[in-house]
Design a protein around this motif. Structure first.
Motif, PDB file in Angstrom:
ATOM      1  N   GLY A   1      12.460   0.268  -3.341  1.00 38.92           N
ATOM      2  CA  GLY A   1      13.227  -0.306  -2.236  1.00 38.92           C
ATOM      3  C   GLY A   1      12.391  -1.082  -1.245  1.00 38.92           C
ATOM      4  N   LEU A   2      11.119  -0.744  -1.149  1.00 35.99           N
ATOM      5  CA  LEU A   2      10.222  -1.506  -0.270  1.00 35.99           C
ATOM      6  C   LEU A   2       9.861  -2.858  -0.870  1.00 35.99           C
ATOM      7  CD1 LEU A   2       7.624   1.174   0.903  1.00 35.99           C
ATOM      8  CD2 LEU A   2       9.464   0.173   2.247  1.00 35.99           C
ATOM      9  N   MET A   3       9.774  -2.929  -2.185  1.00 33.34           N
ATOM     10  CA  MET A   3       9.266  -4.124  -2.854  1.00 33.34           C
ATOM     11  C   MET A   3      10.358  -5.056  -3.390  1.00 33.34           C
ATOM     12  SD  MET A   3       5.874  -4.021  -2.953  1.00 33.34           S
ATOM     13  CE  MET A   3       6.068  -3.742  -1.228  1.00 33.34           C
ATOM     14  N   LEU A   4      11.313  -4.495  -4.110  1.00 31.68           N
ATOM     15  CA  LEU A   4      12.271  -5.322  -4.852  1.00 31.68           C
ATOM     16  C   LEU A   4      13.200  -6.169  -3.986  1.00 31.68           C
ATOM     17  CD1 LEU A   4      12.764  -5.936  -7.790  1.00 31.68           C
ATOM     18  CD2 LEU A   4      14.449  -4.100  -7.837  1.00 31.68           C
TER      19      LEU A   4
ATOM     20  N   THR B   1       0.831  -1.203   0.000  1.00 35.85           N
ATOM     21  CA  THR B   1       0.000   0.000   0.000  1.00 35.85           C
ATOM     22  C   THR B   1       0.867   1.254   0.000  1.00 35.85           C
ATOM     23  OG1 THR B   1      -1.710  -1.199   1.211  1.00 35.85           O
ATOM     24  CG2 THR B   1      -1.847   1.211   1.231  1.00 35.85           C
ATOM     25  N   LEU B   2       1.891   1.254   0.840  1.00 36.29           N
ATOM     26  CA  LEU B   2       2.808   2.389   0.908  1.00 36.29           C
ATOM     27  C   LEU B   2       3.542   2.580  -0.418  1.00 36.29           C
ATOM     28  CD1 LEU B   2       3.490   4.356   3.219  1.00 36.29           C
ATOM     29  CD2 LEU B   2       5.451   2.917   3.750  1.00 36.29           C
ATOM     30  N   ALA B   3       3.997   1.496  -1.011  1.00 36.71           N
ATOM     31  CA  ALA B   3       4.712   1.575  -2.286  1.00 36.71           C
ATOM     32  C   ALA B   3       3.807   2.094  -3.400  1.00 36.71           C
ATOM     33  CB  ALA B   3       5.284   0.204  -2.655  1.00 36.71           C
ATOM     34  N   LEU B   4       2.548   1.665  -3.418  1.00 32.66           N
ATOM     35  CA  LEU B   4       1.609   2.175  -4.419  1.00 32.66           C
ATOM     36  C   LEU B   4       1.411   3.678  -4.268  1.00 32.66           C
ATOM     37  CD1 LEU B   4      -1.178  -0.561  -4.583  1.00 32.66           C
ATOM     38  CD2 LEU B   4       0.341   0.162  -6.422  1.00 32.66           C
ATOM     39  N   PHE B   5       1.237   4.114  -3.028  1.00 27.15           N
ATOM     40  CA  PHE B   5       1.046   5.545  -2.786  1.00 27.15           C
ATOM     41  C   PHE B   5       2.248   6.347  -3.269  1.00 27.15           C
ATOM     42  CE2 PHE B   5       1.732   9.376  -0.384  1.00 27.15           C
ATOM     43  CZ  PHE B   5       0.521  10.035  -0.542  1.00 27.15           C
TER      44      PHE B   5
ATOM     45  N   TYR C   1       2.763   6.441  -7.079  1.00 29.41           N
ATOM     46  CA  TYR C   1       1.822   7.379  -7.697  1.00 29.41           C
ATOM     47  C   TYR C   1       2.235   8.833  -7.437  1.00 29.41           C
ATOM     48  CZ  TYR C   1      -2.520   9.908  -8.590  1.00 29.41           C
ATOM     49  OH  TYR C   1      -3.449  10.803  -9.041  1.00 29.41           O
ATOM     50  N   ALA C   2       2.459   9.163  -6.169  1.00 32.11           N
ATOM     51  CA  ALA C   2       2.800  10.547  -5.815  1.00 32.11           C
ATOM     52  C   ALA C   2       4.124  10.972  -6.441  1.00 32.11           C
ATOM     53  CB  ALA C   2       2.864  10.698  -4.296  1.00 32.11           C
ATOM     54  N   GLY C   3       5.101  10.075  -6.436  1.00 29.62           N
ATOM     55  CA  GLY C   3       6.394  10.393  -7.024  1.00 29.62           C
ATOM     56  C   GLY C   3       6.307  10.602  -8.524  1.00 29.62           C
ATOM     57  N   THR C   4       5.524   9.766  -9.189  1.00 26.54           N
ATOM     58  CA  THR C   4       5.360   9.916 -10.637  1.00 26.54           C
ATOM     59  C   THR C   4       4.695  11.240 -10.975  1.00 26.54           C
ATOM     60  OG1 THR C   4       5.226   7.519 -10.907  1.00 26.54           O
ATOM     61  CG2 THR C   4       4.354   8.860 -12.708  1.00 26.54           C
TER      62      THR C   4
END
Length: 119
Positions: A59-62, A11-15, A18-21
């Protein structure tokens, strides 16, 4: 514990993805309605902030997915806590005093950092 990490970190990575993009590709005028503070930050810094958010989400996901350097997931989550601490300061020193989202994101990032240590 692993399922909890993937739910919270995902959830944090999705947010942040999106915000970074948005910060990387949109103009100041397009960002202003949802981010009133963008006029107080130089455009290169805004773009860099967006890139940092995208890299942090990665970094949270990979690392946990690949099993390579899993400690970097904790580092990314701690980085988001620091990022949100700065965001709260920016909001409180400007006209926009809405920090509820920032506090929630900082708390979520702190939980993610704790969960990452249990992977």
């Amino acid at each position: 514990m692993s399922t909890a990490y993937w739910i919270v970190a995902g959830t944090l990575a999705l947010f942040y993805s999106y915000a970074g993009t948005l910060k990387v590709i949109r103009s100041r005028e397009q960002l202003r309605p949802m981010m009133t503070w963008v006029d107080r930050v130089p455009l290169p810094a805004l773009r860099a902030l967006g890139a940092v958010e995208i890299l942090g989400a990665t970094g949270l996901m990979l690392p946990p997915l690949t099993g390579t350097a899993p400690w970097t997931a904790s580092a990314a989550a701690i980085g988001f806590v620091v990022l949100q601490t700065g965001a709260i300061a920016v909001h409180l020193t400007g006209e926009d005093r809405r920090i509820t989202l920032n506090v929630g994101l900082a708390a979520t990032a702190a939980v993610t950092a704790w969960l990452a240590t249990r992977l």
